[in-house]
Design an enzyme around this catalytic site. Structure first.
Site, PDB file in Angstrom:
ATOM      1  CG  ASP A   1      -2.414   0.747  -2.908  1.00 20.43           C
ATOM      2  OD1 ASP A   1      -1.246   1.188  -2.858  1.00 20.43           O
ATOM      3  OD2 ASP A   1      -3.303   1.095  -2.099  1.00 20.43           O
ATOM      4  CG  ASN A   2      -1.751   4.152  -4.249  1.00 17.25           C
ATOM      5  OD1 ASN A   2      -2.813   3.759  -3.767  1.00 17.25           O
ATOM      6  ND2 ASN A   2      -0.753   4.585  -3.494  1.00 17.25           N
TER       7      ASN A   2
ATOM      8  CG  ASP B   1      -2.115   0.838   1.136  1.00 15.88           C
ATOM      9  OD1 ASP B   1      -2.087   1.791   0.349  1.00 15.88           O
ATOM     10  OD2 ASP B   1      -3.094   0.569   1.839  1.00 15.88           O
ATOM     11  CG  ASP B   2      -0.253   4.940   0.174  1.00 11.84           C
ATOM     12  OD1 ASP B   2      -1.091   4.568  -0.666  1.00 11.84           O
ATOM     13  OD2 ASP B   2      -0.488   5.828   1.009  1.00 11.84           O
TER      14      ASP B   2
ATOM     15  CB  SER C   1      -6.441   2.602  -1.429  1.00  6.96           C
ATOM     16  OG  SER C   1      -6.700   1.381  -0.800  1.00  6.96           O
TER      17      SER C   1
ATOM     18  CG  HIS D   1     -10.048   0.786   1.042  1.00  3.25           C
ATOM     19  ND1 HIS D   1      -9.095   1.602   0.460  1.00  3.25           N
ATOM     20  CD2 HIS D   1     -10.965   1.627   1.589  1.00  3.25           C
ATOM     21  CE1 HIS D   1      -9.407   2.860   0.655  1.00  3.25           C
ATOM     22  NE2 HIS D   1     -10.544   2.915   1.347  1.00  3.25           N
TER      23      HIS D   1
END
Length: 535
Positions: free
Chosen positions: A327-328, A34-35, A73, A132
């Site tokens: 995710d990004n 994540d991130d 996300s 999420h």
């Protein structure tokens, strides 16, 4: 299988016959972090972070130079889990309900999850980590095809269940198979996600059928919290500062081959102060953040190593497909950190420090911009696939793949049929393409035949071959880049190619209509109101 071919069998009967014929199908593990930025791990140039297990997967597997997510996300997870563009799956903006079916904030039932499809094909389906894409219990993983789930339903969680946490808004709500779960004292959430993944794998190993595990770490997403021992490994490692680190990772990425030898380094973010302009005390302050951030990625890599050891222990090592993505891109947010609680040192339980653009520009190096926007630094991510039986080790290809391609890939490897109806509901057709030809060396890139599209919060993009068109809300100015020669997106050539702009604009309009994309100016106020209550 004759019954299936003539269309006379039920879905369950067909899948059962298929599963009986396919005893050699791989176990599948989908790992998402994540991130995390493009070059935050050693296989993509971030040699300052210790990721030996990801390096092993890369050395023995395949890496893509160009793999794309949805920049943030919930929309990313919606596309990954269903194989649909996020609007088609119901999460066009975020996990907030904007009052329209394509913006309802949770997965619709026309878009099947990969757990629903693979379980119908005889897989045991497991998940540990961040969901999420549905906050209500009826929308949780156990209700969408997963046999077992441990994790949390919202957008983020603190990593410790700390009595010192005064941010009640951010109290974690951990779930295990629909029941509340409490972390042990001083237990880090990354470890807990790994522990439950191991538990689920062990249980699944007692069955003859293959398993599918979706392992969705929330690290290194803020709050910046890591174990003390992991933080200490990075003490003093970032005295070089973000500008030098950014340059170093750029050179590493070129040398490795995960970007082309002619790749430019994106221009320095004009909003960020150069490292050499900071005072001694400012440098000390900022170094601590990157030390903790690196430690969080290190902690994920440790869990991946435990997964690999478990696969050997249960004798499923050689017949497991593992895919790793982010995710990004890394978090932006300007030069001033958006901290919710500055009491206590960065990294400790009960604090809430946030990563921001200063170090994230190094994390996304050599690409442009950050999470939340459709420039390469927002949507470009690492992609590693490992499968000892079928993927040749050490290969790096362009790929040019998207989240929507992962579900079809799993279904082809797992010999799972995507049904036209499911529980009486007509399903959305899959728009993506299986990556099997690329993963097995039959192709260097996805033979798509149509463009890729993005829209989130009014920010739009189209990628067709070498060309990428972008429009950023609210200016809505058309930009066009030749990604083959300018992946750093430094040279807007829209004026020179009006024919390409017109063609991509028309293609985007058709895609938007087919996927229920709404002009964001009509949704902006709803979105702001929804995000005010974001969890």
């Amino acid at each position: 299988m004759n019954l299936l071919a003539t269309g006379l069998a039920t879905l369950t009967g067909a899948i059962t016959a298929q599963a009986q014929k396919s005893s050699d199908r791989p176990n599948i593990i989908m790992i998402m972090v994540d991130d995390m930025g493009f070059s935050d791990i050693s296989p993509y140039g971030g040699t300052d972070v210790e990721t030996p297990n990801l390096q092993k997967l890369a050395d023995e597997g395949i890496r893509f130079r160009q793999f794309y997510n949805n920049s943030i996300s919930a929309p990313t997870r919606a596309s990954l889990i269903t194989g649909q563009y996020q609007h088609k799956a119901g999460v066009g903006y975020f996990n907030v309900n904007l009052g329209l079916p394509t913006y309802q904030g949770y997965l619709n039932h026309e878009s099947l999850t990969f757990a629903e499809v693979l379980r119908s094909a005889g897989y045991t389906t497991l998940m540990s980590g961040k969901w999420h894409v549905g906050d209500e219990q009826s929308q949780w993983p156990n209700q969408r095809g997963f046999d077992h789930f441990f994790g949390f339903s919202g957008g983020f969680s603190c990593y410790y269940d700390s009595e010192n946490d005064n941010n009640n808004r951010f109290k974690m709500e951990i779930i295990k198979d629909n029941e509340p779960y409490k972390l042990q004292h001083n237990e880090h959430l990354t470890d807990a996600i790994g522990n439950h993944a191991l538990e689920f794998i062990q249980d699944a190993s007692n069955k003859k059928n293959p398993f599918f595990l979706y392992l969705a770490f929330n690290a290194p997403h803020w709050p910046l919290q890591a174990k003390t021992a992991d933080i200490e490994k990075y003490r003093g490692k970032y005295t070089i500062g973000w500008d030098s680190l950014r340059q170093l990772r750029y050179e590493n990425a070129k040398q490795i081959g995960v970007v082309s030898s002619t790749q430019q380094l994106a221009d320095h973010d004009e909003h960020l102060q150069p490292w050499n302009k900071l005072s001694y005390y400012e440098k000390e302050y900022w170094q601590r953040r990157q030390e903790v951030y690196a430690a969080m990625i290190d902690g994920v890599d440790q869990q991946i190593g435990r997964i690999l050891s478990k696969l050997k222990e249960i004798k499923r090592y050689d017949n497991t497909l593992i895919v790793f993505i982010s995710d990004n891109g890394a978090q932006g947010g300007g030069p001033k950190p958006r901290d919710f609680d500055a009491s206590g040192p960065v990294g400790s339980a009960g604090t809430f420090y946030v990563q921001n653009a200063c170090w994230s520009q190094a994390g996304n190096s050599p690409l442009r911009d950050y999470k939340g926007r459709p420039y390469e630094g927002g949507i470009g991510a690492p992609f590693i696939a490992w499968y000892p039986k079928h993927i040749k080790g050490g290969k790096i290809v362009d790929g040019i793949a998207h989240l929507i391609d992962i579900a079809p890939t799993f279904y082809e490897f797992g010999r799972a049929k995507y049904p036209k109806t499911y529980n009486g509901v007509t399903t959305n057709a899959l728009p993506g393409h299986s990556l099997l030809p690329v993963l097995t060396g039959k192709s260097e890139t996805v033979e798509r035949g149509e463009p890729l599209f993005w829209e989130r919060g009014g920010n739009c993009a189209v990628r067709d071959g070498r060309w990428k068109m972008i429009s950023i809300y609210p200016e809505n100015r058309i930009e066009l880049y030749d990604i083959e020669t300018d992946r750093a997106e430094q040279h807007n050539v829209a004026i020179e190619h009006p024919d390409i702009v017109a063609r991509l604009t028309a293609a985007y309009g058709n895609w938007a209509l087919e996927n229920g994309v709404i002009d964001y100016s009509l949704l902006d106020k709803r979105a702001q109101k929804g995000m005010a209550n974001f969890k």
